[in-house]
Design a protein around this motif. Structure first.
Motif, PDB file in Angstrom:
ATOM      1  N   VAL A 397       0.837  -1.199   0.000  1.00  0.00           N
ATOM      2  CA  VAL A 397       0.000   0.000   0.000  1.00  0.00           C
ATOM      3  C   VAL A 397       0.872   1.249   0.000  1.00  0.00           C
ATOM      4  O   VAL A 397       0.586   2.237  -0.704  1.00  0.00           O
ATOM      5  CB  VAL A 397      -0.973  -0.004   1.197  1.00  0.00           C
ATOM      6  CG1 VAL A 397      -1.709   1.329   1.310  1.00  0.00           C
ATOM      7  CG2 VAL A 397      -1.982  -1.144   1.066  1.00  0.00           C
ATOM      8  N   ALA A 398       1.955   1.234   0.778  1.00  0.00           N
ATOM      9  CA  ALA A 398       2.862   2.384   0.817  1.00  0.00           C
ATOM     10  C   ALA A 398       3.421   2.686  -0.574  1.00  0.00           C
ATOM     11  O   ALA A 398       3.521   3.851  -0.988  1.00  0.00           O
ATOM     12  CB  ALA A 398       3.991   2.119   1.804  1.00  0.00           C
ATOM     13  N   THR A 399       3.757   1.640  -1.297  1.00  0.00           N
ATOM     14  CA  THR A 399       4.281   1.824  -2.655  1.00  0.00           C
ATOM     15  C   THR A 399       3.233   2.446  -3.564  1.00  0.00           C
ATOM     16  O   THR A 399       3.521   3.377  -4.334  1.00  0.00           O
ATOM     17  CB  THR A 399       4.738   0.463  -3.229  1.00  0.00           C
ATOM     18  OG1 THR A 399       5.762  -0.075  -2.393  1.00  0.00           O
ATOM     19  CG2 THR A 399       5.260   0.617  -4.650  1.00  0.00           C
ATOM     20  N   TRP A 400       1.992   1.949  -3.461  1.00  0.00           N
ATOM     21  CA  TRP A 400       0.908   2.517  -4.273  1.00  0.00           C
ATOM     22  C   TRP A 400       0.693   3.990  -3.949  1.00  0.00           C
ATOM     23  O   TRP A 400       0.503   4.816  -4.840  1.00  0.00           O
ATOM     24  CB  TRP A 400      -0.390   1.745  -4.018  1.00  0.00           C
ATOM     25  CG  TRP A 400      -0.418   0.363  -4.592  1.00  0.00           C
ATOM     26  CD1 TRP A 400       0.350  -0.136  -5.607  1.00  0.00           C
ATOM     27  CD2 TRP A 400      -1.287  -0.704  -4.188  1.00  0.00           C
ATOM     28  NE1 TRP A 400       0.022  -1.438  -5.862  1.00  0.00           N
ATOM     29  CE2 TRP A 400      -0.986  -1.821  -5.015  1.00  0.00           C
ATOM     30  CE3 TRP A 400      -2.280  -0.832  -3.230  1.00  0.00           C
ATOM     31  CZ2 TRP A 400      -1.646  -3.042  -4.883  1.00  0.00           C
ATOM     32  CZ3 TRP A 400      -2.945  -2.046  -3.107  1.00  0.00           C
ATOM     33  CH2 TRP A 400      -2.632  -3.144  -3.918  1.00  0.00           C
ATOM     34  N   VAL A 401       0.683   4.312  -2.662  1.00  0.00           N
ATOM     35  CA  VAL A 401       0.442   5.701  -2.249  1.00  0.00           C
ATOM     36  C   VAL A 401       1.541   6.607  -2.782  1.00  0.00           C
ATOM     37  O   VAL A 401       1.276   7.676  -3.351  1.00  0.00           O
ATOM     38  CB  VAL A 401       0.346   5.804  -0.709  1.00  0.00           C
ATOM     39  CG1 VAL A 401       0.294   7.275  -0.275  1.00  0.00           C
ATOM     40  CG2 VAL A 401      -0.883   5.057  -0.192  1.00  0.00           C
ATOM     41  N   GLN A 402       2.819   6.164  -2.646  1.00  0.00           N
ATOM     42  CA  GLN A 402       3.927   7.002  -3.113  1.00  0.00           C
ATOM     43  C   GLN A 402       3.897   7.166  -4.635  1.00  0.00           C
ATOM     44  O   GLN A 402       4.207   8.248  -5.157  1.00  0.00           O
ATOM     45  CB  GLN A 402       5.259   6.404  -2.662  1.00  0.00           C
ATOM     46  CG  GLN A 402       6.458   7.319  -2.902  1.00  0.00           C
ATOM     47  CD  GLN A 402       6.331   8.661  -2.202  1.00  0.00           C
ATOM     48  OE1 GLN A 402       6.150   8.718  -0.995  1.00  0.00           O
ATOM     49  NE2 GLN A 402       6.411   9.758  -2.963  1.00  0.00           N
ATOM     50  N   GLU A 403       3.494   6.119  -5.337  1.00  0.00           N
ATOM     51  CA  GLU A 403       3.376   6.220  -6.797  1.00  0.00           C
ATOM     52  C   GLU A 403       2.345   7.282  -7.180  1.00  0.00           C
ATOM     53  O   GLU A 403       2.562   8.065  -8.116  1.00  0.00           O
ATOM     54  CB  GLU A 403       2.981   4.865  -7.394  1.00  0.00           C
ATOM     55  CG  GLU A 403       4.113   3.834  -7.404  1.00  0.00           C
ATOM     56  CD  GLU A 403       3.650   2.480  -7.895  1.00  0.00           C
ATOM     57  OE1 GLU A 403       2.431   2.320  -8.183  1.00  0.00           O
ATOM     58  OE2 GLU A 403       4.491   1.554  -7.988  1.00  0.00           O
ATOM     59  N   ASP A 404       1.227   7.312  -6.457  1.00  0.00           N
ATOM     60  CA  ASP A 404       0.199   8.316  -6.746  1.00  0.00           C
ATOM     61  C   ASP A 404       0.673   9.721  -6.394  1.00  0.00           C
ATOM     62  O   ASP A 404       0.339  10.694  -7.083  1.00  0.00           O
ATOM     63  CB  ASP A 404      -1.080   7.998  -5.972  1.00  0.00           C
ATOM     64  CG  ASP A 404      -1.920   6.932  -6.674  1.00  0.00           C
ATOM     65  OD1 ASP A 404      -1.417   6.306  -7.625  1.00  0.00           O
ATOM     66  OD2 ASP A 404      -3.082   6.719  -6.259  1.00  0.00           O
ATOM     67  N   ILE A 405       1.451   9.833  -5.321  1.00  0.00           N
ATOM     68  CA  ILE A 405       2.017  11.143  -4.953  1.00  0.00           C
ATOM     69  C   ILE A 405       2.939  11.626  -6.077  1.00  0.00           C
ATOM     70  O   ILE A 405       2.853  12.780  -6.532  1.00  0.00           O
ATOM     71  CB  ILE A 405       2.787  11.052  -3.615  1.00  0.00           C
ATOM     72  CG1 ILE A 405       1.839  10.710  -2.461  1.00  0.00           C
ATOM     73  CG2 ILE A 405       3.512  12.373  -3.320  1.00  0.00           C
ATOM     74  CD1 ILE A 405       2.553  10.343  -1.172  1.00  0.00           C
ATOM     75  N   ASP A 406       3.797  10.737  -6.523  1.00  0.00           N
ATOM     76  CA  ASP A 406       4.753  11.088  -7.583  1.00  0.00           C
ATOM     77  C   ASP A 406       4.042  11.435  -8.892  1.00  0.00           C
ATOM     78  O   ASP A 406       4.541  12.264  -9.680  1.00  0.00           O
ATOM     79  CB  ASP A 406       5.723   9.931  -7.815  1.00  0.00           C
ATOM     80  CG  ASP A 406       6.622   9.665  -6.613  1.00  0.00           C
ATOM     81  OD1 ASP A 406       6.763  10.581  -5.769  1.00  0.00           O
ATOM     82  OD2 ASP A 406       7.156   8.553  -6.507  1.00  0.00           O
ATOM     83  N   ALA A 407       2.876  10.809  -9.115  1.00  0.00           N
ATOM     84  CA  ALA A 407       2.126  11.063 -10.355  1.00  0.00           C
ATOM     85  C   ALA A 407       1.224  12.298 -10.246  1.00  0.00           C
ATOM     86  O   ALA A 407       0.514  12.625 -11.197  1.00  0.00           O
ATOM     87  CB  ALA A 407       1.285   9.839 -10.693  1.00  0.00           C
ATOM     88  N   GLY A 408       1.252  12.969  -9.084  1.00  0.00           N
ATOM     89  CA  GLY A 408       0.445  14.175  -8.911  1.00  0.00           C
ATOM     90  C   GLY A 408      -1.024  13.914  -8.660  1.00  0.00           C
ATOM     91  O   GLY A 408      -1.859  14.816  -8.825  1.00  0.00           O
TER      92      GLY A 408
END
Length: 793
Positions: A397-408
């Motif tokens: 889940v942490a990876t998914w959240v960070q990916e969404d942060i990075d994608a704006g």
């Protein structure tokens, strides 16, 4: 050891929160002095008088029994400041204006008792700033105490210290709020809006933004974010209406004014719909309109685009319903990967919640435990955000959240903190919960008050053993478990759905009495969670009834009656530990125990008339016996006078709306114990059983008692005829009530005739079985089983 003894509390401010805090204090028998400004016209305590009248009208009621409002003493600041000297705790609950609060503190400070604790019920103002006007000597005894609305029913209370607050003051206050008021305490840091409102309102703003992005209506959002998501049934927008749109805006304004450096600051903008509703005076439930408005039987929802109200009633897509029933890891994965707008919305609001609490944990709370408990207790979530994240697979889940942060895609570009990715599998363990501020796991509080909670509310990941697997098991069947914690008191826990009473429960109760009499000091009936018992399992009776008719049911009813008489006359004390519903057979089990220990929110009643039956497990026999006992105690022969309230309660299916009202109805007795905290119920019940055994308690001797007889039956029936002919009750209601009268009055015998419990129970069985074969009663039973709602016929 010095014990903080709260003999009287002063509440400053008789507004909505102040008056309800005062009401809850008197619910637990703590006297209150309720202060407000002197009225400009009429009695000087007019504001307080109006507040008391308002308490009587509120639904759900903030008061257990209206008579306890007499424990509230009204006062005003002009005439009664000297009364503060007799108060051990002073709670300020005036409007959220810093200048008004500071002015009030200056006024009351000289009149406070030397050891009094002073606390502000602010929902988000700085406790440190509030303390600055106080005398130096008072600051160590000052803190924040934030009750959630409504105070009687909401479990959360946040305690907020300043740097000057003495630790012992916080410990004393936490002990009082936990044990005496029955609340769950979360200690918060002195940051804007503290923990629950900080996280909850940020989540609400994020939900509004994501709903607009997905083009979803308020009705659909509330369906998606209510029980289906494991949250309060009111969802998002209906919750805002209940809280008050103006209150929501105030909390948002606090965030706007004090959190300019917050990386989520841009998401704290006041939503357009909120601004328009406030401008229109549509402040939610209290004004009759907010995000929703009821017009006739129709529920309408506000359109920010047009300023008008339009039809509501939208629901979640069937696909989403199926996804939300999946386990957490699969559920979040499916939501994230789906192209369905509702699925994308649900992933987004949960992602935003994970992101927000991770970034802010170090600033707002001592550990992740406080955040999750605050959201459970303050916002009705089944799982806090950290719990859900951990259950779904922390690193994935942490990876998914960070990916969404990075994608704006997130609400903020702030990255997740480094500790999130340190290889951990979560933030809750058996050793404690993660403190981002301290960089370590922090154990649960070790305050003595928590030693009274055998099974405190546990968070996912803590590894707590469920009560149903705890202790030493001595007997078990499909419907009941008999076990013991320390070998001295036997515990009987009903395990059937809704703790309904079927053959297995009856078997288990008989076994429990047998074992307790031979090996234990007492027997406690406690089933852990709610309800105590919702009554007999009617569905389980159907096969027997279909095969043998009422004659096949009569022996089963007698088995229940015999088991309850065994409870009543057991040679060891039997204690019913009650919480939630105790209806029908659940009520009958409780009244046949030697003693009852009830959580404040226990709702007791004989409700069988709702399914076209009469109480069949000795409930009516209990009413008749208690009437005889009360008449004897009053040296009266007028049995009907002592019988009428019990008859009316059973005939109208009256349910006590608190343990206090249930006591007024006669289902709890004067020496029964009412407990404020749900998790202290078992501790107190065991203590009562041990105390009774230690004091050489003996069961009552079986004895005959007088009944009111045929003349009382005729009097009751005459009143029932008037109600039937006036259209207040149906013909079948009349018939059922007449049968109830027949039992509680002892049948066709002379007034004063002496009878036994077994005699009255035989009448109960006879009438119960006759109603089982009555077509009108069969309609009611089948209607309830099929729809869950009572049928009126």
């Amino acid at each position: 050891m010095n014990r903080f003894n709260v003999r009287k509390v002063a509440v400053l401010g008789a507004g909505v929160m102040g008056a309800q805090i005062a009401a809850h204090l008197v619910n637990v028998k703590v006297p209150v002095v309720l202060f407000d400004l002197p009225a400009k016209e009429g009695p000087k305590n007019g504001i307080g008088l109006k507040a008391i009248e308002g308490l009587k009208k509120l639904k759900p009621s903030p008061i257990g029994v209206a008579g306890d409002l007499a424990l509230i003493q009204l006062a005003n600041y002009d005439e009664h400041l000297h009364l503060l000297a007799g108060c051990d705790l002073v709670i300020e609950a005036i409007a959220e204006r810093l200048d008004w609060k500071l002015d009030l503190y200056t006024k009351v400070a000289p009149h406070l008792a030397p050891g009094a604790i002073v606390a502000s019920n602010t929902s988000g103002l700085s406790i440190t700033k509030l303390s600055e006007v106080l005398p130096e000597a008072l600051r160590p005894r000052f803190c924040g105490i934030h009750f959630f609305n409504p105070p009687r029913y909401m479990q959360l209370v946040e305690l907020i210290p300043t740097a000057a607050t003495q630790p012992q003051i916080l410990d004393d206050l936490e002990t009082f709020v936990t044990r005496s008021l029955g609340k769950g305490v979360v200690r918060a840091k002195d940051t804007p809006n503290f923990v629950a409102n900080r996280v909850g309102i940020a989540g609400m703003l994020g939900t509004i933004a994501e709903a607009a992005k997905a083009g979803l209506g308020y009705d659909v959002v509330d369906d998606l974010t209510g029980k289906k998501l494991g949250r309060a049934s009111s969802g998002t927008f209906r919750t805002a209406d209940v809280v008050g749109i103006d209150t929501l805006a105030h909390v948002v304004k606090t965030m706007q004014d004090n959190l300019q450096a917050d990386p989520f600051y841009a998401s704290y903008a006041t939503p357009d719909a909120v601004a328009k509703l406030i401008a229109a005076g549509a402040l939610g439930q209290k004004t009759g309109a907010g995000f929703y408005k009821k017009v006739g039987k129709d529920i309408l929802q506000f359109s920010a685009a047009t300023g008008e109200y339009v039809k509501a009633g939208g629901k979640a897509d069937a696909l989403i319903d199926r996804i939300l029933k999946k386990p957490a890891p699969e559920r979040l994965k499916l939501l994230r990967e789906s192209t369905n707008p509702q699925a994308q919305f649900l992933w987004a609001i949960q992602r935003n919640a994970f992101h927000y609490v991770a970034v802010h944990l170090a600033d707002i709370a001592e550990s992740a435990r406080e955040v999750d408990l605050a959201m459970r207790w303050g916002f009705g979530m089944q799982q806090g955000p950290f719990e859900l994240w951990q259950a779904a697979g922390w690193q994935q889940v942490a990876t998914w959240v960070q990916e969404d942060i990075d994608a704006g895609k997130a609400l903020s570009s702030a990255p997740l903190p480094a500790w999130v990715f340190d290889g951990r599998t979560g933030v809750h363990t058996a050793e404690g919960s993660w403190s981002a501020a301290q960089g370590r796991m922090v154990p649960r509080s070790s305050l003595p008050v928590y030693q009274r909670q055998h099974f405190p509310e546990a968070l996912g990941g803590e590894g707590a053993t469920p009560f149903i697997q705890s202790g030493t098991e001595v007997f078990k069947n499909d419907e009941i478990r008999l076990w013991t914690l320390d070998g001295s008191v036997l515990i009987a826990s009903i395990t059937s759905k809704m703790h309904l009473i079927g053959p297995g429960v009856i078997e288990g109760l008989l076994k429990a009495v047998e074992l307790a009499e031979g090996q234990y000091d007492g027997l406690v009936l406690w089933s852990g969670d709610e309800p105590f018992s919702a009554g007999a399992n009617l569905e389980a009776m159907l096969p027997t009834f279909m095969k043998l008719g009422a004659k096949g049911i009569a022996p089963e009813i007698q088995k229940l009656q015999d088991a309850l008489l065994r409870l009543r006359y057991a040679s060891v004390p039997t204690v019913a530990a009650m919480r939630g519903l105790a209806l029908g057979g659940g009520c009958e089990i409780a009244v046949h125990c030697a003693k009852r220990v009830a959580h404040l929110e226990t709702y007791v009643g004989l409700v069988e008339v709702g399914v076209g039956l009469i109480p069949g497990g000795g409930g009516l026999t209990y009413i008749a016996r208690r009437a005889a006992e009360n008449a004897a105690a009053a040296n009266s022969t007028d049995l009907l006078a002592f019988l009428k309230d019990g008859f009316q309660a059973a005939a109208t299916a009256k349910v006590g709306t608190s343990a206090l009202e249930s006591r007024q109805l006669g289902y709890l007795l004067a020496d029964d114990v009412v407990v404020a905290h749900k998790d202290e119920l078992l501790f107190t019940a065991i203590a009562q059983a041990k105390a009774m055994a230690a004091s050489n308690w003996r069961a009552p001797l079986k004895a005959q008692f007088p009944v009111a007889g045929r003349s009382a039956i005729a009097t009751i029936q005459a009143q029932l005829v008037g109600m039937r002919d006036g259209g207040f009750i149906s013909a079948h209601d009349f018939h059922i009530a007449s049968l109830i009268a027949d039992v509680v009055c002892g049948g066709a015998v002379e007034a004063g005739s002496m009878v036994t419990e077994e005699y009255l129970m035989a009448l109960e069985r006879k009438h119960f079985c006759s109603l089982l074969e009555h077509p009108k009663s069969q309609e009611r039973i089948m209607g309830l089983l099929q729809t869950g709602k009572p049928v009126r016929n």
